[in-house]
Design an enzyme around this catalytic site. Sequence first.
Site, PDB file in Angstrom:
ATOM      1  N   THR A 192      15.562  20.973 -11.431  1.00 24.98           N
ATOM      2  CA  THR A 192      15.189  21.442 -10.090  1.00 24.98           C
ATOM      3  C   THR A 192      14.332  22.678 -10.333  1.00 24.98           C
ATOM      4  O   THR A 192      14.577  23.414 -11.305  1.00 24.98           O
ATOM      5  CB  THR A 192      16.414  21.800  -9.215  1.00 24.98           C
ATOM      6  OG1 THR A 192      17.130  22.848  -9.872  1.00 24.98           O
ATOM      7  CG2 THR A 192      17.344  20.613  -9.022  1.00 24.98           C
ATOM      8  N   HIS A 193      13.326  22.866  -9.518  1.00 20.31           N
ATOM      9  CA  HIS A 193      12.363  23.956  -9.727  1.00 20.31           C
ATOM     10  C   HIS A 193      11.728  23.886 -11.109  1.00 20.31           C
ATOM     11  O   HIS A 193      11.318  24.916 -11.667  1.00 20.31           O
ATOM     12  CB  HIS A 193      13.020  25.330  -9.533  1.00 20.31           C
ATOM     13  CG  HIS A 193      13.854  25.425  -8.296  1.00 20.31           C
ATOM     14  ND1 HIS A 193      13.358  25.849  -7.081  1.00 20.31           N
ATOM     15  CD2 HIS A 193      15.150  25.096  -8.070  1.00 20.31           C
ATOM     16  CE1 HIS A 193      14.322  25.804  -6.175  1.00 20.31           C
ATOM     17  NE2 HIS A 193      15.421  25.340  -6.742  1.00 20.31           N
ATOM     18  N   ASN A 218      -5.526  12.337 -24.171  1.00 19.68           N
ATOM     19  CA  ASN A 218      -5.385  12.746 -22.778  1.00 19.68           C
ATOM     20  C   ASN A 218      -4.788  11.638 -21.907  1.00 19.68           C
ATOM     21  O   ASN A 218      -5.182  10.483 -22.020  1.00 19.68           O
ATOM     22  CB  ASN A 218      -6.751  13.136 -22.215  1.00 19.68           C
ATOM     23  CG  ASN A 218      -7.331  14.339 -22.938  1.00 19.68           C
ATOM     24  OD1 ASN A 218      -6.582  15.204 -23.399  1.00 19.68           O
ATOM     25  ND2 ASN A 218      -8.644  14.390 -23.046  1.00 19.68           N
ATOM     26  N   SER A 257     -23.545  -3.494   9.068  1.00 18.09           N
ATOM     27  CA  SER A 257     -22.310  -3.397   8.279  1.00 18.09           C
ATOM     28  C   SER A 257     -22.257  -4.458   7.186  1.00 18.09           C
ATOM     29  O   SER A 257     -21.268  -4.550   6.459  1.00 18.09           O
ATOM     30  CB  SER A 257     -21.086  -3.520   9.194  1.00 18.09           C
ATOM     31  OG  SER A 257     -21.164  -4.680   9.996  1.00 18.09           O
ATOM     32  N   TYR A 303     -13.751  -1.465  22.932  1.00 22.82           N
ATOM     33  CA  TYR A 303     -14.445  -1.423  21.638  1.00 22.82           C
ATOM     34  C   TYR A 303     -15.594  -0.422  21.663  1.00 22.82           C
ATOM     35  O   TYR A 303     -16.347  -0.338  22.635  1.00 22.82           O
ATOM     36  CB  TYR A 303     -14.983  -2.813  21.270  1.00 22.82           C
ATOM     37  CG  TYR A 303     -15.776  -2.788  19.970  1.00 22.82           C
ATOM     38  CD1 TYR A 303     -15.132  -2.943  18.742  1.00 22.82           C
ATOM     39  CD2 TYR A 303     -17.143  -2.552  19.962  1.00 22.82           C
ATOM     40  CE1 TYR A 303     -15.835  -2.884  17.543  1.00 22.82           C
ATOM     41  CE2 TYR A 303     -17.858  -2.491  18.766  1.00 22.82           C
ATOM     42  CZ  TYR A 303     -17.201  -2.659  17.568  1.00 22.82           C
ATOM     43  OH  TYR A 303     -17.899  -2.591  16.390  1.00 22.82           O
ATOM     44  N   ASN A 316     -16.382  -8.666  19.135  1.00 20.96           N
ATOM     45  CA  ASN A 316     -15.320  -7.653  19.197  1.00 20.96           C
ATOM     46  C   ASN A 316     -13.949  -8.233  18.867  1.00 20.96           C
ATOM     47  O   ASN A 316     -13.189  -7.647  18.092  1.00 20.96           O
ATOM     48  CB  ASN A 316     -15.296  -6.986  20.575  1.00 20.96           C
ATOM     49  CG  ASN A 316     -16.587  -6.235  20.858  1.00 20.96           C
ATOM     50  OD1 ASN A 316     -17.409  -6.062  19.964  1.00 20.96           O
ATOM     51  ND2 ASN A 316     -16.760  -5.790  22.095  1.00 20.96           N
ATOM     52  N   LYS A 333      -6.941  15.706 -29.463  1.00 17.97           N
ATOM     53  CA  LYS A 333      -6.505  15.417 -28.099  1.00 17.97           C
ATOM     54  C   LYS A 333      -6.225  13.942 -27.846  1.00 17.97           C
ATOM     55  O   LYS A 333      -6.920  13.068 -28.321  1.00 17.97           O
ATOM     56  CB  LYS A 333      -7.589  15.864 -27.096  1.00 17.97           C
ATOM     57  CG  LYS A 333      -7.771  17.360 -27.006  1.00 17.97           C
ATOM     58  CD  LYS A 333      -6.589  18.078 -26.387  1.00 17.97           C
ATOM     59  CE  LYS A 333      -6.517  17.872 -24.894  1.00 17.97           C
ATOM     60  NZ  LYS A 333      -7.669  18.437 -24.206  1.00 17.97           N
ATOM     61  N   GLU A 340      -3.515  10.976 -14.668  1.00 15.73           N
ATOM     62  CA  GLU A 340      -4.330  12.009 -14.012  1.00 15.73           C
ATOM     63  C   GLU A 340      -5.192  11.405 -12.905  1.00 15.73           C
ATOM     64  O   GLU A 340      -5.338  11.968 -11.814  1.00 15.73           O
ATOM     65  CB  GLU A 340      -5.221  12.720 -15.040  1.00 15.73           C
ATOM     66  CG  GLU A 340      -4.437  13.655 -15.934  1.00 15.73           C
ATOM     67  CD  GLU A 340      -5.288  14.249 -17.056  1.00 15.73           C
ATOM     68  OE1 GLU A 340      -5.089  15.415 -17.362  1.00 15.73           O
ATOM     69  OE2 GLU A 340      -6.132  13.545 -17.629  1.00 15.73           O
ATOM     70  N   SER A 388     -10.878  13.391 -26.768  1.00 17.18           N
ATOM     71  CA  SER A 388     -11.848  14.390 -26.363  1.00 17.18           C
ATOM     72  C   SER A 388     -13.058  14.282 -27.278  1.00 17.18           C
ATOM     73  O   SER A 388     -12.925  13.994 -28.468  1.00 17.18           O
ATOM     74  CB  SER A 388     -11.226  15.786 -26.476  1.00 17.18           C
ATOM     75  OG  SER A 388     -12.253  16.752 -26.593  1.00 17.18           O
TER      76      SER A 388
HETATM   77  N1  ARG Z   1     -19.936  -5.172  12.807  1.00 14.74           N
HETATM   78  C1  ARG Z   1     -19.131  -4.877  13.944  1.00 14.74           C
HETATM   79  C2  ARG Z   1     -17.860  -4.139  13.487  1.00 14.74           C
HETATM   80  O1  ARG Z   1     -17.617  -4.102  12.352  1.00 14.74           O
HETATM   81  C3  ARG Z   1     -18.735  -6.138  14.651  1.00 14.74           C
HETATM   82  C4  ARG Z   1     -18.500  -5.969  16.107  1.00 14.74           C
HETATM   83  C5  ARG Z   1     -19.743  -5.569  16.774  1.00 14.74           C
HETATM   84  N2  ARG Z   1     -19.611  -5.630  18.171  1.00 14.74           N
HETATM   85  C6  ARG Z   1     -20.549  -5.103  18.953  1.00 14.74           C
HETATM   86  N3  ARG Z   1     -20.389  -5.194  20.225  1.00 14.74           N
HETATM   87  N4  ARG Z   1     -21.589  -4.483  18.463  1.00 14.74           N
HETATM   88  O2  ARG Z   1     -17.126  -3.591  14.285  1.00 14.74           O
END
Ligand code: ARG
Length: 466
Positions: free
Chosen positions: A165-166, A295, A33, A327, A120, A293, A300, A287
Amino acid sequence: MTQKTSALNNKNTSWSGRFNEPVAELVKKYTASIGFDYRLAAFDIQGSLAHAQMLGAQKIISLDDVQAIEAGLAEILQEIEAGQFEWLLDLEDVHLNIEKRLTDKIGDAGKRLHTGRSRNDQVATDVRLWLRATTDQVIAGLKKLQLSLLDLADAHFDTVMPGFTHLQVAQPVTFGHHLMAYVEMLGRDGQRFADCRRRINHLPLGAAALAGTSYPIDRALVAKKLGFDGVCENSLDAVSDRDFAIEFTFAASLVMTHLSRLSEELILWSSPRFAFVDIADRFCTGSSIMPQKKNPDVPELVRGKTGRVYGHLTALLTLMKGQPLAYNKDNQEDKEPLFDTADTLLVTLEIYADMMRGITVNKDKMRQAASEGFATATDLADYLAKKGMPFRDAHEVVALAVRYAVDQKVALSDLPLGKLQQFAAEISDDVYAVLTLEGSLNSRNHIGGTAPAQVKAAIARARATL
Ligand code: ARG
């Protein structure tokens, strides 16, 4: 903070002892991650400092170790802020990257930091700290946008426009009144974030992996150091639920809903068909093929990005629904939707506050549209009802008068008194005051009504609360 990841060779320092073969390269990439959670670094360090200081105060680690940890983490924070920290994919996530660097710097003291803690409860804490700070930014951004809307409303507290309205002309309102509707919506949004913040602001640390820890920890002390209002009172819940993140994303979705509606109006109003407003050029593009144009790209995109935030809400809800306690790695997927929700919302609020300051209003077009659509027909019915005619009958009488005026291609106020009296004998020459746009506006003079005096008062009340 810049982000660099590189693959180190395969010795994974945190849990490799149990394994016979290295993790496959693709799996490493799939499970890491660090590509996104590096954003939590400053909060990870903040949490680690509080945890280490508590471990020291409870004599679980020595004060020398605490000092070494403090000094090491301070250096690491500097490296990160200077963009010099090298994030390693092999170290999976922000937590292991920082811990490894700390251990490289200070040796065994660094390895003691993780005493009585798990990634965790660590990650749950980091996300809460990050989200608390982000929520405060969102609340400030909402206020800024409200102030910008208030200034525009102030300038147009008595500017007449058709209320719809509408999407059919219904009754005259003031442009200020219309804008104040959004100030109200954003005010409730702000309350929702403030309320959500109260539930974010509880400390998971101490829950450890899932069941708590056998060390004599002091969770209240850590909570106090980190500015939490209290601790999460069940360890399983502390590490596993992300309801606070879902709640934030829901509150964000509602803000986007509100801004998407305003965007839709700006898109319509700035079209030459309406020509009610002009959006400053710096918020629009041209455009490449049609030279005429201009825009309304920003509104948007706000409308479009609303769908993106709804998608994140759906992602987070779905992420949670199948998970048994406690977890699960699924929860790692909470971050990208949450980060993107916050990024999208914050930049949208900022650009919107600016854009509303760049709106110019075509009062003549608004007034003309309000006078063309029989916007004061209800006023005529009310006038008859006040003279004793039952409202349902008055409604029918006016409907006939409108049909006649449509055929003649004139406004109700263009009909001579004698003609109006053919529809209802109760009508006398005081009717013309009622049929004017200003007469209609001023008559709605109660709290929440569109009378300019009421709009002024509403603006003053809103300013006082901001
Ligand atoms: N990178 C993990 C997360 O974002 C951290 C916790 C990981 N815990 C584990 N037991 N693998 O949740």
